[in-house]
Scaffold this motif. Structure first.
Motif, mmCIF file in Angstrom:
data_model
loop_
_atom_site.group_PDB
_atom_site.id
_atom_site.type_symbol
_atom_site.label_atom_id
_atom_site.label_comp_id
_atom_site.label_asym_id
_atom_site.label_seq_id
_atom_site.Cartn_x
_atom_site.Cartn_y
_atom_site.Cartn_z
ATOM 1 N N GLY A 56 0.773 -1.235 0.000
ATOM 2 C CA GLY A 56 0.000 0.000 0.000
ATOM 3 C C GLY A 56 0.801 1.280 0.000
ATOM 4 O O GLY A 56 0.214 2.373 0.029
ATOM 5 N N LEU A 57 2.123 1.204 -0.063
ATOM 6 C CA LEU A 57 2.943 2.411 -0.051
ATOM 7 C C LEU A 57 3.022 3.030 -1.443
ATOM 8 O O LEU A 57 2.882 2.332 -2.455
ATOM 9 N N PRO A 58 3.270 4.342 -1.519
ATOM 10 C CA PRO A 58 3.482 4.971 -2.831
ATOM 11 C C PRO A 58 4.678 4.334 -3.531
ATOM 12 O O PRO A 58 5.615 3.866 -2.885
ATOM 13 N N GLU A 59 4.652 4.327 -4.856
ATOM 14 C CA GLU A 59 5.723 3.708 -5.628
ATOM 15 C C GLU A 59 6.988 4.573 -5.598
ATOM 16 O O GLU A 59 6.928 5.791 -5.608
ATOM 17 N N LEU A 60 8.120 3.896 -5.545
ATOM 18 C CA LEU A 60 9.411 4.577 -5.571
ATOM 19 C C LEU A 60 9.861 4.744 -7.020
ATOM 20 O O LEU A 60 9.808 3.804 -7.809
ATOM 21 N N ARG A 108 14.108 2.677 5.200
ATOM 22 C CA ARG A 108 13.488 4.008 5.118
ATOM 23 C C ARG A 108 12.025 3.935 5.553
ATOM 24 O O ARG A 108 11.432 2.860 5.533
ATOM 25 N N LEU A 109 11.470 5.077 5.906
ATOM 26 C CA LEU A 109 10.061 5.192 6.227
ATOM 27 C C LEU A 109 9.381 6.007 5.140
ATOM 28 O O LEU A 109 9.665 7.187 4.956
ATOM 29 N N VAL A 110 8.482 5.357 4.398
ATOM 30 C CA VAL A 110 7.673 6.045 3.402
ATOM 31 C C VAL A 110 6.413 6.551 4.101
ATOM 32 O O VAL A 110 5.681 5.770 4.725
#
Length: 242
Positions: free
Chosen positions: A86-90, A239-241
């Motif tokens: 569910g995180l934004p794409e890198l 890292r923390l997104v």
């Protein structure tokens, strides 16, 4: 500034029940809200090598083509990306890596727990892995200042295998926000001077280095080419997104 020439504020690992070795950590104040924490021995020797061999063999490494200053080139190291669902794409340098799941690599989940235990109050949900096969592999001057990490990201870097230099230099005030310079190798050695605007850390096998505060806003970092680095180094940056 070389690591041995810096006067750090010594700390001990806060959690005595952590599976990490009981080693002192060193806190380097870079000024203006930026700092670096260095733990030379995060993990015991055997555990560090177990991680190294697993990551080297089982991680689905890729060496992508990236864009630097409008031209395409092969990234000078292998990479892999792991992130919570569910995180934004890198996206960096025109490249969007596939996001693997933590569940696909149990040792990564274990190492994430160990990093969290060593850094009480920290929280990470993504991981960029890099593998340097030898001295010609490197990462150029850049800052991990993507918007998805927020204004003051904490970047925790764990290293395995060949010891490599990690360089920090103050970002010139008149330059724009940092661009990734993977096509521009920091081949010149940073002089071992008392210049407060440059620092050198030799990242040891099983060590942890943490960049905090405004380090990504005010500083650039790199791992330069080194002819004598003739074996594999694997580096994991948590890292923390947001």
């Amino acid at each position: 500034m070389n690591l041995n020439l810096t006067t750090p504020q010594n700390e001990t690992n806060e959690n005595p029940n952590s599976p990490t070795t009981k080693t002192k950590s060193e806190l380097f104040n870079l000024g203006q809200g930026s700092s670096v924490l260095y733990i030379p021995k995060l993990l015991v020797y055997e555990e560090s090598w177990n991680h190294f061999h697993y990551f080297n063999k089982h991680i689905p490494w890729t060496r992508p083509t990236i864009k630097v200053f409008g031209r395409s080139l092969l990234q000078p190291r292998d990479t892999c990306y792991v992130a919570s669902e569910g995180l934004p794409e890198l996206v960096y340098s025109g490249y969007q890596p596939r996001a693997y799941s933590w569940d696909e690599f149990p040792p990564l989940k274990k190492l994430l727990d160990e990093v969290h235990q060593a850094l009480p109050g920290s929280r990470f949900n993504s991981l960029l892995l890099n593998r340097y096969k030898g001295g010609n592999d490197y990462v150029g001057w850049h800052a991990d200042d993507e918007k998805l990490y927020g204004p003051t990201p904490e970047i925790a870097s764990v290293s395995f295998g060949c010891e490599r230099e990690f360089l920090l230099k103050k970002r010139p005030k008149k330059t724009p926000q940092a661009k990734r310079l993977d096509g521009e190798s920091p081949s010149k050695r940073v002089k071992k001077s008392k210049d407060p605007d440059q620092h050198t850390f030799m990242l040891k096998h099983g060590s942890l280095l943490v960049m905090r505060g405004y380090t990504q806003r005010d500083w650039l970092h790199s791992v330069p080419k080194r002819v004598k680095a003739d074996s594999i180094r694997i580096n994991l940056t948590f890292r923390l997104v947001l």
